[in-house]
Enzyme design. Structure first.
Site, mmCIF file in Angstrom:
data_model
loop_
_atom_site.group_PDB
_atom_site.id
_atom_site.type_symbol
_atom_site.label_atom_id
_atom_site.label_comp_id
_atom_site.label_asym_id
_atom_site.label_seq_id
_atom_site.Cartn_x
_atom_site.Cartn_y
_atom_site.Cartn_z
ATOM 1 N N LYS A 1 -7.874 8.753 4.904
ATOM 2 C CA LYS A 1 -7.948 8.928 3.451
ATOM 3 C C LYS A 1 -8.585 7.681 2.827
ATOM 4 O O LYS A 1 -8.478 6.578 3.389
ATOM 5 C CB LYS A 1 -6.572 9.214 2.871
ATOM 6 C CG LYS A 1 -5.643 8.032 2.922
ATOM 7 C CD LYS A 1 -4.489 8.134 1.966
ATOM 8 C CE LYS A 1 -3.766 6.801 2.040
ATOM 9 N NZ LYS A 1 -2.835 6.460 1.075
ATOM 10 N N LYS B 1 2.128 0.716 6.763
ATOM 11 C CA LYS B 1 1.921 -0.616 6.177
ATOM 12 C C LYS B 1 2.361 -1.720 7.132
ATOM 13 O O LYS B 1 1.752 -2.782 7.178
ATOM 14 C CB LYS B 1 2.622 -0.733 4.831
ATOM 15 C CG LYS B 1 1.923 0.092 3.772
ATOM 16 C CD LYS B 1 2.295 -0.307 2.370
ATOM 17 C CE LYS B 1 1.440 0.499 1.388
ATOM 18 N NZ LYS B 1 1.930 0.446 0.018
ATOM 19 N N LYS C 1 -7.797 1.398 -0.465
ATOM 20 C CA LYS C 1 -8.276 0.031 -0.700
ATOM 21 C C LYS C 1 -8.143 -0.792 0.568
ATOM 22 O O LYS C 1 -8.978 -1.635 0.872
ATOM 23 C CB LYS C 1 -7.442 -0.616 -1.812
ATOM 24 C CG LYS C 1 -7.576 0.059 -3.155
ATOM 25 C CD LYS C 1 -6.426 -0.328 -4.096
ATOM 26 C CE LYS C 1 -6.082 0.810 -5.036
ATOM 27 N NZ LYS C 1 -4.944 0.603 -5.896
HETATM 28 P P1 TYM Z 1 -1.556 3.702 -5.109
HETATM 29 O O1 TYM Z 1 -1.775 2.515 -5.962
HETATM 30 O O2 TYM Z 1 -1.812 3.596 -3.653
HETATM 31 O O3 TYM Z 1 -2.443 4.908 -5.634
HETATM 32 C C1 TYM Z 1 -2.428 5.330 -7.012
HETATM 33 C C2 TYM Z 1 -2.559 6.847 -7.072
HETATM 34 O O4 TYM Z 1 -3.755 7.281 -6.411
HETATM 35 C C3 TYM Z 1 -3.444 8.273 -5.441
HETATM 36 N N1 TYM Z 1 -4.374 8.132 -4.308
HETATM 37 C C4 TYM Z 1 -5.099 9.141 -3.790
HETATM 38 N N2 TYM Z 1 -5.194 10.436 -4.130
HETATM 39 C C5 TYM Z 1 -6.034 11.211 -3.382
HETATM 40 N N3 TYM Z 1 -6.791 10.724 -2.361
HETATM 41 C C6 TYM Z 1 -6.722 9.431 -2.002
HETATM 42 N N4 TYM Z 1 -7.478 8.973 -1.009
HETATM 43 C C7 TYM Z 1 -5.847 8.574 -2.717
HETATM 44 N N5 TYM Z 1 -5.543 7.242 -2.634
HETATM 45 C C8 TYM Z 1 -4.635 7.001 -3.615
HETATM 46 C C9 TYM Z 1 -2.013 7.978 -5.018
HETATM 47 O O5 TYM Z 1 -1.392 9.111 -4.459
HETATM 48 C C10 TYM Z 1 -1.405 7.574 -6.340
HETATM 49 O O6 TYM Z 1 -1.028 8.712 -7.089
HETATM 50 N N6 TYM Z 1 3.433 3.875 -4.581
HETATM 51 C C11 TYM Z 1 2.333 4.214 -5.467
HETATM 52 C C12 TYM Z 1 2.439 3.577 -6.827
HETATM 53 C C13 TYM Z 1 3.700 3.862 -7.572
HETATM 54 C C14 TYM Z 1 4.067 5.066 -8.226
HETATM 55 C C15 TYM Z 1 5.293 4.790 -8.863
HETATM 56 C C16 TYM Z 1 3.469 6.312 -8.311
HETATM 57 C C17 TYM Z 1 4.678 2.951 -7.813
HETATM 58 N N7 TYM Z 1 5.623 3.507 -8.590
HETATM 59 C C18 TYM Z 1 5.944 5.773 -9.592
HETATM 60 C C19 TYM Z 1 4.147 7.292 -9.054
HETATM 61 C C20 TYM Z 1 5.360 7.017 -9.675
HETATM 62 C C21 TYM Z 1 1.042 3.722 -4.819
HETATM 63 O O7 TYM Z 1 1.023 2.845 -4.009
HETATM 64 O O8 TYM Z 1 -0.087 4.295 -5.353
#
Ligand code: TYM
Length: 328
Positions: free
Chosen positions: A191, A111, A194
């Site tokens: 991967k 990031k 967004k």
């Molecule tokens: P975020 O918003 O980036 O993504 C949300 C969820 O989608 C999954 N994901 C993917 N899985 C497979 N392939 C991909 N290309 C892919 N892109 C995204 C992510 O692994 C996630 O499960 N830090 C976290 C948000 C968060 C969170 C939490 C998650 C904040 N607090 C507590 C679990 C528990 C995040 O940025 O996810």
């Protein structure tokens, strides 16, 4: 009943990586666990979004979560900032987290590269807030994609440290991976994400998806339709693995290997099969978008339930760490 907790950032619209990597498991597990699902707007602040854009994204992501099949009657769906205990617990945990542990986080490095003009402290302590999200509900399991595994390792480490210093308080949260823990982007190089602009949006129409698929990379060795292809190295074929039934997939593989099926036709089949999943989600989302009051009520009810549970944990935490008024 054991608990699960998970979150998604309101940054842009949901994509099929979010759907396959996390949301399918949210929907599957909501029947087996007491579930807490959060739209983590405080985490999104690390990217300094426009205020109006953030508010819009919170609504759209909440709509996406619900339209994907999360049932607010069964699961607690809420916006992170509506539950102030998240930041309170995050501070307590920050004071337990060695700098060196955060320094190892690969997502911080990624990031920082992605937003070199805004390497703020929140970006660095991001995983501590994430740990607070999870342990505030004393969750046993966390359904996430592979990119979150390192953060979960840190969460477990923090739980062990807290329990060691202050006495047994939290369970160690385990990751629940889906069958698609790392969905690749349309560029076939990284991967789906967004921020990389390589995504298939969950709300896209079939035409919009087809337009994107047209430009997407396939087997790099297959330059002309008459060249024989190797499905195993083709990114588009990997998507068929998630959206196409076995029989059709076998026919696609045979057609590709023998050069009977061209890449454009293969992409059209994928767009059709994607639409079988995305179409109903898009329709349910459109209905929800027409009912802003209902969405507000769902999120208010979710925040109400989450706050009650969060406060129970914080009463215990404050007592354990020595905060709050002394007990008479
Ligand atoms: P975020 O918003 O980036 O993504 C949300 C969820 O989608 C999954 N994901 C993917 N899985 C497979 N392939 C991909 N290309 C892919 N892109 C995204 C992510 O692994 C996630 O499960 N830090 C976290 C948000 C968060 C969170 C939490 C998650 C904040 N607090 C507590 C679990 C528990 C995040 O940025 O996810």
């Amino acid at each position: 009943m054991a608990r699960i907790m998970s979150g998604v950032q309101p940054t842009g619209n949901l994509h099929i990586g979010n759907y396959l990597g996390a949301l399918v498991n949210w929907v599957r597990l909501q029947d087996q666990y007491e579930a807490y699902f959060s739209i983590v707007d405080l985490h999104a602040l690390t990217g300094r979004p426009e205020p109006a854009a953030l508010r819009h994204a919170v609504r759209e992501v909440a709509i996406g979560v619900l339209a994907s099949g999360v049932d607010p009657e069964r699961a607690t769906v809420f916006v992170q900032s509506h539950v102030p205990q998240h930041t309170e617990l995050a501070w307590v945990l920050t004071c337990l987290t060695p700098l060196g542990d955060l320094n190892r986080m690969t997502q911080f490095k990624d990031k920082s590269q992605h937003q070199p003009d805004n390497i703020n402290t929140g970006l660095f302590t991001y995983p501590v807030l994430q740990t607070a999200d999870i342990v505030l509900y004393r969750a046993d399991r966390v359904p996430v994609g592979e990119d979150q595994e390192q953060h979960l390792e840190l969460a477990r480490e923090t739980v062990r440290r807290f329990n060691h210093v202050y006495g047994e308080t939290f369970p160690e949260p385990q990751v629940v991976k889906s069958s698609a823990p790392r969905v690749m982007g349309l560029d076939g190089e990284s991967k789906m994400s967004k921020s990389r602009n390589n995504e298939i949006g969950l709300f896209e129409t079939a035409d919009e998806t087809m337009l994107k698929l047209r430009g997407a990379k396939t087997d790099p060795a297959r330059l002309r339709k008459t060249d024989k292809g190797t499905p195993e190295v083709c990114n588009i074929y990997s998507y068929h693995g998630f959206f196409t039934g076995e029989v059709q997939r076998a026919a696609i593989a045979t057609g590709c290997r023998s050069a009977q099926l061209g890449c454009v036709d293969c992409k059209k089949l994928l767009a059709q099969n994607l639409e079988v999943v995305k179409g109903p989600i898009r329709e349910r989302a459109a209905v929800l978008r027409e009912q802003p009051r209902r969405l507000e009520e769902i999120l208010a009810a979710g925040a109400h339930r989450a706050r009650a549970e969060a406060e129970k944990t914080m009463v215990l935490v404050r007592e354990r760490v020595g905060l709050g008024a002394p007990r008479s």
